[in-house]
Write a protein that holds these residues in place. Structure first.
Motif, PDB file in Angstrom:
ATOM      1  N   SER A1107      -0.678   5.330   4.061  1.00 52.06           N
ATOM      2  CA  SER A1107      -1.103   3.931   3.979  1.00 52.06           C
ATOM      3  C   SER A1107      -0.475   3.196   2.818  1.00 52.06           C
ATOM      4  O   SER A1107      -0.990   2.167   2.380  1.00 52.06           O
ATOM      5  CB  SER A1107      -2.640   3.860   3.866  1.00 52.06           C
ATOM      6  N   HIS A1108       0.625   3.703   2.298  1.00 49.93           N
ATOM      7  CA  HIS A1108       1.271   3.068   1.142  1.00 49.93           C
ATOM      8  C   HIS A1108       2.364   2.119   1.619  1.00 49.93           C
ATOM      9  O   HIS A1108       2.876   2.220   2.739  1.00 49.93           O
ATOM     10  CB  HIS A1108       1.855   4.139   0.218  1.00 49.93           C
ATOM     11  N   LEU A1109       2.736   1.200   0.749  1.00 54.56           N
ATOM     12  CA  LEU A1109       3.756   0.214   1.094  1.00 54.56           C
ATOM     13  C   LEU A1109       5.093   0.867   1.424  1.00 54.56           C
ATOM     14  O   LEU A1109       5.754   0.493   2.383  1.00 54.56           O
ATOM     15  CB  LEU A1109       3.921  -0.761  -0.071  1.00 54.56           C
ATOM     16  N   HIS A1110       5.519   1.829   0.590  1.00 50.55           N
ATOM     17  CA  HIS A1110       6.797   2.496   0.843  1.00 50.55           C
ATOM     18  C   HIS A1110       6.798   3.185   2.201  1.00 50.55           C
ATOM     19  O   HIS A1110       7.776   3.126   2.945  1.00 50.55           O
ATOM     20  CB  HIS A1110       7.072   3.531  -0.252  1.00 50.55           C
ATOM     21  N   THR A1111       5.691   3.843   2.523  1.00 49.51           N
ATOM     22  CA  THR A1111       5.617   4.569   3.786  1.00 49.51           C
ATOM     23  C   THR A1111       5.659   3.606   4.959  1.00 49.51           C
ATOM     24  O   THR A1111       6.336   3.856   5.971  1.00 49.51           O
ATOM     25  CB  THR A1111       4.333   5.408   3.825  1.00 49.51           C
ATOM     26  N   ALA A1112       4.930   2.501   4.853  1.00 53.75           N
ATOM     27  CA  ALA A1112       4.942   1.518   5.929  1.00 53.75           C
ATOM     28  C   ALA A1112       6.334   0.946   6.139  1.00 53.75           C
ATOM     29  O   ALA A1112       6.779   0.750   7.283  1.00 53.75           O
ATOM     30  CB  ALA A1112       3.944   0.400   5.607  1.00 53.75           C
ATOM     31  N   LEU A1113       7.036   0.685   5.055  1.00 54.98           N
ATOM     32  CA  LEU A1113       8.405   0.181   5.175  1.00 54.98           C
ATOM     33  C   LEU A1113       9.305   1.215   5.838  1.00 54.98           C
ATOM     34  O   LEU A1113      10.141   0.878   6.682  1.00 54.98           O
ATOM     35  CB  LEU A1113       8.941  -0.192   3.798  1.00 54.98           C
ATOM     36  N   SER A1114       9.149   2.504   5.469  1.00 56.91           N
ATOM     37  CA  SER A1114       9.949   3.557   6.105  1.00 56.91           C
ATOM     38  C   SER A1114       9.625   3.661   7.593  1.00 56.91           C
ATOM     39  O   SER A1114      10.528   3.861   8.420  1.00 56.91           O
ATOM     40  CB  SER A1114       9.683   4.898   5.414  1.00 56.91           C
ATOM     41  N   GLN A1115       8.352   3.538   7.948  1.00 53.88           N
ATOM     42  CA  GLN A1115       7.992   3.548   9.363  1.00 53.88           C
ATOM     43  C   GLN A1115       8.695   2.413  10.097  1.00 53.88           C
ATOM     44  O   GLN A1115       9.187   2.584  11.225  1.00 53.88           O
ATOM     45  CB  GLN A1115       6.468   3.403   9.509  1.00 53.88           C
ATOM     46  N   HIS A1116       8.733   1.275   9.470  1.00 50.39           N
ATOM     47  CA  HIS A1116       9.375   0.109  10.082  1.00 50.39           C
ATOM     48  C   HIS A1116      10.881   0.349  10.264  1.00 50.39           C
ATOM     49  O   HIS A1116      11.447   0.007  11.314  1.00 50.39           O
ATOM     50  CB  HIS A1116       9.122  -1.114   9.211  1.00 50.39           C
ATOM     51  N   LEU A1117      11.530   0.912   9.263  1.00 51.11           N
ATOM     52  CA  LEU A1117      12.962   1.175   9.373  1.00 51.11           C
ATOM     53  C   LEU A1117      13.257   2.204  10.451  1.00 51.11           C
ATOM     54  O   LEU A1117      14.236   2.083  11.196  1.00 51.11           O
ATOM     55  CB  LEU A1117      13.509   1.646   8.029  1.00 51.11           C
ATOM     56  N   VAL A1118      12.425   3.239  10.539  1.00 50.42           N
ATOM     57  CA  VAL A1118      12.620   4.242  11.593  1.00 50.42           C
ATOM     58  C   VAL A1118      12.406   3.610  12.961  1.00 50.42           C
ATOM     59  O   VAL A1118      13.135   3.921  13.924  1.00 50.42           O
ATOM     60  CB  VAL A1118      11.658   5.430  11.362  1.00 50.42           C
ATOM     61  N   ALA A1119      11.425   2.719  13.083  1.00 48.97           N
ATOM     62  CA  ALA A1119      11.220   2.034  14.354  1.00 48.97           C
ATOM     63  C   ALA A1119      12.443   1.202  14.728  1.00 48.97           C
ATOM     64  O   ALA A1119      12.845   1.154  15.900  1.00 48.97           O
ATOM     65  CB  ALA A1119       9.970   1.150  14.264  1.00 48.97           C
ATOM     66  N   HIS A1120      13.063   0.549  13.739  1.00 49.48           N
ATOM     67  CA  HIS A1120      14.310  -0.184  13.981  1.00 49.48           C
ATOM     68  C   HIS A1120      15.375   0.744  14.551  1.00 49.48           C
ATOM     69  O   HIS A1120      16.049   0.418  15.531  1.00 49.48           O
ATOM     70  CB  HIS A1120      14.813  -0.780  12.665  1.00 49.48           C
ATOM     71  N   THR A1133       5.521   4.292  18.455  1.00 49.74           N
ATOM     72  CA  THR A1133       4.664   5.178  17.660  1.00 49.74           C
ATOM     73  C   THR A1133       4.790   4.873  16.170  1.00 49.74           C
ATOM     74  O   THR A1133       3.787   4.750  15.454  1.00 49.74           O
ATOM     75  CB  THR A1133       5.036   6.639  17.930  1.00 49.74           C
ATOM     76  N   HIS A1134       6.027   4.732  15.696  1.00 56.56           N
ATOM     77  CA  HIS A1134       6.236   4.481  14.265  1.00 56.56           C
ATOM     78  C   HIS A1134       5.757   3.081  13.878  1.00 56.56           C
ATOM     79  O   HIS A1134       5.180   2.904  12.793  1.00 56.56           O
ATOM     80  CB  HIS A1134       7.718   4.643  13.925  1.00 56.56           C
ATOM     81  N   GLU A1135       5.968   2.101  14.743  1.00 59.77           N
ATOM     82  CA  GLU A1135       5.518   0.759  14.395  1.00 59.77           C
ATOM     83  C   GLU A1135       3.990   0.676  14.410  1.00 59.77           C
ATOM     84  O   GLU A1135       3.393  -0.085  13.642  1.00 59.77           O
ATOM     85  CB  GLU A1135       6.119  -0.265  15.351  1.00 59.77           C
ATOM     86  N   LYS A1136       3.347   1.470  15.262  1.00 59.48           N
ATOM     87  CA  LYS A1136       1.884   1.526  15.234  1.00 59.48           C
ATOM     88  C   LYS A1136       1.389   2.088  13.897  1.00 59.48           C
ATOM     89  O   LYS A1136       0.392   1.612  13.348  1.00 59.48           O
ATOM     90  CB  LYS A1136       1.374   2.385  16.392  1.00 59.48           C
ATOM     91  N   GLU A1137       2.097   3.110  13.395  1.00 56.57           N
ATOM     92  CA  GLU A1137       1.733   3.650  12.079  1.00 56.57           C
ATOM     93  C   GLU A1137       1.898   2.589  11.000  1.00 56.57           C
ATOM     94  O   GLU A1137       1.056   2.444  10.107  1.00 56.57           O
ATOM     95  CB  GLU A1137       2.582   4.877  11.756  1.00 56.57           C
ATOM     96  N   ALA A1138       2.997   1.846  11.071  1.00 54.20           N
ATOM     97  CA  ALA A1138       3.206   0.778  10.087  1.00 54.20           C
ATOM     98  C   ALA A1138       2.125  -0.285  10.212  1.00 54.20           C
ATOM     99  O   ALA A1138       1.599  -0.788   9.206  1.00 54.20           O
ATOM    100  CB  ALA A1138       4.591   0.159  10.283  1.00 54.20           C
ATOM    101  N   LEU A1139       1.761  -0.636  11.460  1.00 54.96           N
ATOM    102  CA  LEU A1139       0.721  -1.637  11.668  1.00 54.96           C
ATOM    103  C   LEU A1139      -0.624  -1.157  11.121  1.00 54.96           C
ATOM    104  O   LEU A1139      -1.373  -1.925  10.508  1.00 54.96           O
ATOM    105  CB  LEU A1139       0.608  -1.941  13.162  1.00 54.96           C
ATOM    106  N   THR A1140      -0.909   0.129  11.311  1.00 59.69           N
ATOM    107  CA  THR A1140      -2.155   0.672  10.762  1.00 59.69           C
ATOM    108  C   THR A1140      -2.176   0.585   9.245  1.00 59.69           C
ATOM    109  O   THR A1140      -3.193   0.235   8.635  1.00 59.69           O
ATOM    110  CB  THR A1140      -2.310   2.138  11.210  1.00 59.69           C
ATOM    111  N   ALA A1141      -1.039   0.890   8.618  1.00 59.16           N
ATOM    112  CA  ALA A1141      -0.961   0.812   7.153  1.00 59.16           C
ATOM    113  C   ALA A1141      -1.132  -0.618   6.676  1.00 59.16           C
ATOM    114  O   ALA A1141      -1.877  -0.891   5.716  1.00 59.16           O
ATOM    115  CB  ALA A1141       0.364   1.391   6.669  1.00 59.16           C
ATOM    116  N   PHE A1142      -0.460  -1.566   7.334  1.00 63.98           N
ATOM    117  CA  PHE A1142      -0.590  -2.960   6.926  1.00 63.98           C
ATOM    118  C   PHE A1142      -2.025  -3.452   7.114  1.00 63.98           C
ATOM    119  O   PHE A1142      -2.552  -4.199   6.286  1.00 63.98           O
ATOM    120  CB  PHE A1142       0.369  -3.832   7.739  1.00 63.98           C
TER     121      PHE A1142
END
Length: 1429
Positions: A1107-1120, A1133-1142
């Protein structure tokens, strides 16, 4: 010294030129630019050329600059003439009549003296040696690798084959962007090759000029020839095989008629007399002339790459084949180590430099430069003196074998006597280190003029620590002088000075009192063994004297800082006494025990929780000055809180503060008593350096003051455990730029006043933390630092039993025992036989009988036992080291290579560059031939760069306030000053260049940022080390700037270089590796891109949680990346993880959460579309859909900028309500005045046209769509600003990405942007743009960040765009002023980030052309890469 000044002059001119170009010049630079003008140089056989000079230069400065020019070098002994008149060397150019722009100045060849002739020979040799690619390694200096990285290899390059194993010959080093990184740089690889660390330079090797050039066998000149002017006879052998003898005379050089058998000094018939030796050699040998022309015409490296560094920066790796590369063609000329006629008086040189005037800027710059030159020359001499003394070439001047003293090169070198009171050899080493710290403290006192310290340095060489000082004036008298009274010898102050009264003593006491005030030292009285009471302003050991030069000196300041009560033997004995009393008195109640038995100052249960106080191997544990400063600030906070609390209890703060009664005075007095102030009417913290000294006794009348001092020192010692260590652990928990090696760990600890003897307590704090798994990289560093420091102490004792011929064998044997589990040495006899059969001779120690080599019997188990004993004694942490090196590898994932690097850097050992296999149990990984050298490690005084540092700090303040224009000007001014003082070769200059590059980039000047960052990388490599953690960060920043310029291949090289260094220094398991891997995943192509992005996600998740900012950003980049590969299901799946963190960080209503939802919807639609296409039309449409979601270069650049922390935007939640009220107030005022408010933008009707509010206020920063891009605070609105809690947190969210938060400062400094003009108030609002949002200009306040934002490698600034709802709106590229707001580094807990403001769509693109939004649909380009539908 003269040569150093000459080189400095060369770089000075180049620095001036570089500083003048590009950007808006600073006021300081303008003043110097106004006095610069060109002149024409002719004469002395050189082609005419133009030279830019400055009016403030002396004539000798111009000469020094000329001598460094390629057109003049290596000519020397020249003077300048104008209109036939020779110019005075000490005259200023602006004071010379007739000297105007375009004037012709002639070079005049002056006659040589014997000394100047040798100096000319040295210049010729320096030119002909032409610094080969590995010269720096042979000298043990850290080289610069950047030139090799940035060099584009051509197919016909003459040294292409030599780059076979280096990084510069891998596929990533070519211009192709499709190259894959080597296997050992991929995530998960365990290979750590060293050959790529130091690739061969792309610079060509120096050509061969002569076969030999040496002093002739006919030297020295006989008497009758000396009377005729002959200085030297030189023999040269040309490449054509011709031998000639050359005579040096006052007119120059000529060929004589001597041969090897016959001495005939008469000039040869065909030989002219040439003033420059190279002219003569060019006439003798055509090959020499051609080679010299080639040398002068070859590409020149920047001066910052070739200038000698002020201080030696050790390279722990040397050339791969040292024996074959050792060649010194010109060593027999005798110009290298020519003995000086007289040893320099280092003290006089240093004090004369300190006494230079400081009235004007030019005088201060000259003073700083002179101080640096003297100190650097002193440090080099200390290193040479240590080698000479320890190697046995100097006899001691005293007859004490326990404490031998040496005089060499104007230095007094001693080892110091081991005192049992201080702890033997450990205490002696500590005293030398503390003496250096004390001298540094007294040298840094700006407000005390007239109190001097001797030039001091300490050096570790071959296991011996030596202290070197300049000779004190007036202490070298005869025996009769020594027998006289102390006052007659100039001793005015100290325990042994005796009672005396004189004007000189009163003046010295005044100076010491001023110094004590600056150092927070308390005046105190002690009782001598003779029952005399002696008042002191310093420690009990210090002595003050009046030198023969009339200056006041203070000596023996090694106990200037307060004692550390945690490790004081006196305090430990007190604790033991208290424990015995507690055990004996069974009737004492617990509350009475706590108050009466336990000493005042310790927190409750402190002894049981921390195990302190306890004894230490030496008795000189003192508090660091940084800790004293932090503790005073902590006490001041307690003081203010106590005063406020008492005033509120007595009727309110405002009423008591304004009333003329005694309530305020009473509150202040009570607060002073509560916090331990030495004064009862004002807050003043002073510390007694003599408290807890076992041999010091105080008079009975001082008992109250002494008890107060004991209490303060206990509180200060407990402050380390209760506040500073937890603060350090908290910093490491939330920072992705945490320490990477021992040096950065030491710096981070010292910054908080934590001495390295607390490493065991740091380790305990981490192990007891609930986040210990996230702090495993810090635990790894702490364990490694404990291991290497204990190993170094064992190594020092080990070397004392090794003779000189056996050093390389002994060191390699020690390293094998250290790194190989259960290493057993090979019998010496067998090893000798093998070497003898192979080489035909016994090698080194093999010629000695085995029984005479006690070091050879050391085994790995014995060494590990010694290391564990030292670790237990020093850090109380022997259990953590286990039974061998494999325990560290298995339990803490510590690399043996990293341990080897740390040990070599600390001990001065240099190893041969090759790939070492450290896991082989059957073969010694390091042999005697691998140990190339042992270099002295010098610790010296750091000389200040006053004006440059002041400008640097001012720029940081402007950045915190968001004033980029002013910050840019100040940074350019600072870099100019650094160039003038230290030729830019200074760590702070590196940080300054880094900050300048970041500011330039944020302003849209990508080309300037690139050029400045290139220089920053070179400075870091040469001053800090080619593999220093700061160098790794500099390469990562450089990759962003070169990528912004379209140099994708070079960006890949820089990132791969940074990753290679990171793997060597620490390993892959570090948060900063995730930053590098994220950037590599953005710039690389192919399958490797996904590997790096997934590895970055794995690291961020493990260090910061899901749930950290760095992790959410990495999830977003992997989704890209998943979208670009067509794998929409995994992307979802990865963008859902980022959305959960945000959502967990910001809530569902936050703009970033909404934009993440939109991107998730886009992915879902694309997945449905692909699925439908697969069913209906096959795979062709799938490729088209994938192409639609590929990231564009601008998007990739923005993501790299955010990942590396170049841009941060911070908002404080507590300001939102204030902004809202301020906007409403502004709208009401505007309505009264007839203005129109539309979407928060204030406009007025002028001649039928609407004018925006920025035109009304006269900001001059108009945006095309209206609105004001400048975020400002009106001075009148600042008075209405509500008080903000120091604990407020905020998040940084930019361009659809969450920027890493940093620790928020407690200073609460208010930023009045752009001068805070009252008529330039502006509002803050969030304008909804297609589901995104855009923050307009705001009367925003920022809290100041950490004092040094450069060390964190964050510029803490962000470009703001004007608020408008129009799509496709563009902001002006030059509209920079005030566009960075909230420019502070704020680290916070993610759970408290509830800001309603958005960071999506607020950052304009780097070139200011268009807005870029992440996961949004505003504008024509989105960070997801999908086109606007």
């Amino acid at each position: 010294m003269k040569d150093k000044v000459r080189k400095g002059g060369r770089n000075q001119a180049k620095t001036d030129e570089m500083s003048m170009s590009g950007g808006k010049d600073t006021v300081g630079i303008k003043q110097h630019e106004d006095t610069s003008f060109p002149v024409k140089i002719q004469g002395a056989g050189v082609e005419p050329f133009d030279l830019q000079v400055h009016g403030f230069w002396l004539v000798q400065d111009a000469v020094m600059t000329l001598l460094s020019k390629d057109e003049v070098c290596p000519r020397s002994n020249l003077s300048l003439a104008l209109a036939g008149t020779t110019l005075d060397p000490l005259a200023e150019l602006q004071s010379i009549k007739g000297l105007k722009p375009g004037a012709i100045i002639r070079l005049v060849e002056e006659p040589y003296t014997a000394r100047s002739a040798r100096h000319h020979l040295a210049r010729v040799v320096e030119l002909l040696r032409a610094s080969g690619p590995q010269d720096a390694l042979r000298e043990g200096c850290s080289p610069s690798i950047l030139e090799t990285i940035t060099h584009t290899q051509t197919p016909d390059s003459p040294n292409g084959k030599s780059l076979k194993r280096s990084l510069s010959n891998t596929k990533t080093e070519t211009s192709s962007q499709d190259g894959a990184p080597p296997e050992y740089l991929l995530p998960g690889s365990s290979d750590r090759p060293l050959m790529g660390l130091l690739p061969h330079s792309s610079q060509q090797d120096a050509p061969s000029y002569l076969k030999d050039l040496s002093l002739s066998c006919w030297n020295p000149a006989p008497g009758h020839r000396k009377l005729q002017g002959d200085f030297l006879y030189i023999t040269g052998v040309t490449m054509e095989g011709k031998r000639c003898d050359i005579t040096s005379c006052p007119k120059g050089f000529f060929v004589n008629r001597s041969t090897e058998e016959v001495f005939d000094p008469r000039p040869s018939q065909s030989s002219p007399v040439c003033h420059c030796l190279t002219d003569l050699l060019g006439q003798i040998s055509p090959a020499f002339k051609q080679a010299l022309t080639t040398l002068k015409n070859r590409s020149q490296l920047p001066s910052v790459e070739v200038m000698p560094t002020p201080y030696h920066t050790l390279s722990w790796l040397g050339p791969p084949c040292a024996s074959r590369t050792h060649k010194n063609t010109f060593s027999r000329l005798g110009v290298d180590n020519h003995p000086e006629t007289q040893a320099p008086d280092w003290n006089e040189e240093l004090q004369a430099a300190r006494d230079l005037p400081q009235g004007s800027l030019e005088e201060r710059l000259l003073r700083d430069k002179t101080l640096l030159q003297v100190n650097s020359a002193f440090a080099r001499t200390v290193a040479q003196g240590a080698e000479t003394v320890v190697d046995g070439f100097v006899e001691p001047v005293n007859g004490n074998p326990e404490d031998p003293a040496f005089l060499w090169g104007g230095l007094f070198i001693s080892q110091g006597a081991a005192s049992t009171m201080f702890g033997g050899d450990r205490g002696r080493r500590a005293a030398q280190r503390l003496e250096l710290q004390g001298v540094q403290a007294y040298s840094d006192l700006d407000g005390v003029q007239g109190l001097h310290t001797l030039p001091t340095a300490i050096v570790d060489y071959r296991g011996v620590r030596l202290s070197a000082q300049g000779l004190a004036p007036g202490l070298e008298g005869s025996d009769q002088d020594q027998a006289a009274a102390p006052a007659a010898r100039g001793l005015l102050y100290g325990v042994n000075a005796g009672p005396q009264e004189s004007p000189q003593r009163r003046r010295l006491l005044e100076l010491l009192a001023q110094a004590a005030k600056h150092l927070s030292l308390q005046r105190h009285v002690i009782v001598t063994p003779n029952n005399h009471k002696v008042p002191l302003f310093t420690s009990v050991d210090a002595q003050g004297l009046l030198g023969a030069d009339g200056r006041y000196y203070i000596l023996d300041v090694f106990r200037s800082f307060p004692a550390d009560a945690n490790f004081s033997r006196v305090v430990e004995r007190e604790g033991q006494t208290v424990t015995e009393e507690e055990e004996g008195d069974k009737k004492c109640e617990e509350g009475e025990e706590e108050k009466g038995c336990v000493k005042d100052g310790w927190p409750e249960n402190y002894l049981s929780d921390s195990g302190l106080p306890k004894s230490f191997p030496h008795g000189l544990c003192r508090l660091r000055p940084e800790l004293v400063q932090a503790f005073v600030q902590h006490k001041h906070c307690q003081f203010t809180q106590h005063v406020r609390k008492m005033l509120e209890e007595n009727g309110g703060f405002e009423e008591c503060a304004t009333a003329c009664d005694s309530r305020a005075t009473t509150a202040v007095r009570a607060a002073c008593k509560e916090v331990g102030s030495v004064s009862d009417i004002i807050f003043e913290m002073r510390f007694n350096p003599s408290v807890f000294s076992p041999e010091v006794s105080f008079p009975p009348g001082e008992s109250k003051s002494t008890k107060l001092q004991e209490r303060l020192l206990r509180e200060a010692a407990a402050f380390i455990i209760t506040h500073q260590i937890p603060a350090f652990v908290e910093y490491c928990l939330y920072s992705n730029e945490a320490p990477m090696d021992g040096a950065s760990l030491k710096q981070a600890l010292h910054l908080r006043g934590i001495s390295l003897r607390y490493l065991g307590h740091v380790m305990t704090a981490i192990s007891q933390s609930e986040h210990k798994e996230c702090l495993r990289h810090i635990m790894r560093l702490v364990i490694g630092e404990i291991f290497t420091r204990s190993t170094k102490r064992v190594f020092n004792n080990f070397l004392q039993g090794v003779d000189m011929p056996s050093l390389s064998s002994a060191v390699s044997h020690f390293l094998c025992c250290l790194l190989v589990h259960h290493f057993t040495p090979t019998p010496v006899g067998e090893d000798t036989k093998k070497k003898s059969r192979r080489r035909g001779r016994g090698a080194g120690a093999g010629a000695v009988a085995p029984e005479s080599l006690p070091w050879s019997t050391l085994t790995g188990a014995e060494l590990w036992t010694l290391v564990c004993q030292d670790a237990a004694e020093t850090y109380n942490s022997s259990d953590m080291l286990g039974s061998g090196p494999n325990h560290l590898v298995e339990h803490y994932n510590i690399q043996k290579l990293s341990l080897l690097r740390e040990f070599c850097l600390k001990s001065g050992v240099q190893l041969r560059l090759r790939d070492y296999i450290l896991d082989n149990q059957n073969k010694a990984p390091i042999g005697p031939d691998d140990v190339l050298n042992i270099f002295p490690v010098v610790k010296h005084i750091k000389m200040p760069t006053v004006d440059a540092s002041k400008a640097h700090r001012a720029a940081e303040g402007f950045i915190q306030k968001g004033l980029l224009d002013q910050a840019h000007e100040k940074l350019k001014e600072a870099t100019y000053f650094f160039g003038r003082v230290c030729d830019d070769l200074n760590p702070e200059s590196c940080f300054c260049h880094t900050l300048l590059a970041k500011v330039a980039y944020v302003q849209g000047k990508a080309a300037e940022a690139r050029s400045v960052q290139l220089k920053a990388v070179v400075i870091s490599e040469r001053v800090l080390g080619f593999d220093h953690p700061n160098t790794i960060q500099q390469y990562a920043l450089l990759a962003v700037y070169v990528f912004a310029g379209g140099e994708t291949a070079l960006a890949q090289k820089c990132l791969l270089r940074a990753r290679l260094l990171m793997l060597t220094v620490h390993g892959e398991d570090h948060p900063f590796t995730a930053t590098l891997d994220s950037c590599l995943g953005l710039v690389l192509t192919g399958d490797q891109r996904g590997q790096f992005l997934k590895n970055a996600l794995r690291l961020n998740t493990s260090f910061f949680g899901p749930s950290h900012l760095h992790t959410a950003l990495s999830q977003h980049l992997v989704a890209h990346w998943m979208c670009s590969q067509g794998d929409y299901r995994s992307a979802m799946t990865h963008e859902k993880e980022a959305l959960t963190a945000f959502t967990s960080m910001f809530g569902e209503d936050h703009a970033q959460t909404r934009t993440s939802k939109e991107f998730l919807c886009t992915i879902t639609k694309q997945a449905v579309k692909v699925e439908r296409s697969l069913r209906q039309a096959g795979a062709d449409s799938t490729e088209q859909a994938v192409e639609c979601l590929s990231s564009k270069s601008d998007t990739v650049l923005e993501q790299m900028v955010l990942v590396t922390g170049i841009r941060n935007i911070t908002h404080r939640d507590g300001l939102q309500e204030y902004w809202k009220k301020h906007k409403e107030l502004k709208a009401a005022v505007a309505k009264e005045l007839g203005f129109i408010v539309t979407n928060g933008v204030v406009t007025r009707i002028v001649n039928g046209e609407e004018k925006s509010s920025d035109q009304v206020t006269g900001s001059g920063k108009e945006a095309e769509g209206g609105g004001n891009p400048v975020v400002e605070n009106a001075s009148d609105s600042q008075q209405e600003q509500p008080q903000e809690e120091n604990s407020e947190k905020s998040a940084a969210i930019t361009n659809g990405h969450v920027v890493e938060p940093a620790v928020e400062s407690q200073e609460g400094e208010k930023a009045d942007v752009d001068g805070g003009e009252s008529d330039r108030a502006s509002d803050a609002e969030v304008n909804k743009v297609n589901g995104g949002s855009e923050v307009s200009d705001a009367g925003q306040e920022t809290e100041s960040s950490a004092p040094n934002v450069v060390n964190g490698n964050t510029v803490n600034g962000e470009v703001k765009s004007n608020a408008t709802a129009d799509e496709g709106m563009k902001s002006e590229s030059n509209g920079v002023n005030g566009e960075i707001n909230g420019a502070c580094d704020i680290t916070v807990e993610p759970s408290v980030l509830k800001s309603k403001g958005t960071w999506a769509d607020v950052v304009s693109k780097a070139n200011g052309a268009a807005h870029t939004a992440v996961n949004g649909t505003a504008g024509s380009v989105t960070a997801n890469g999908d086109a606007e539908e």
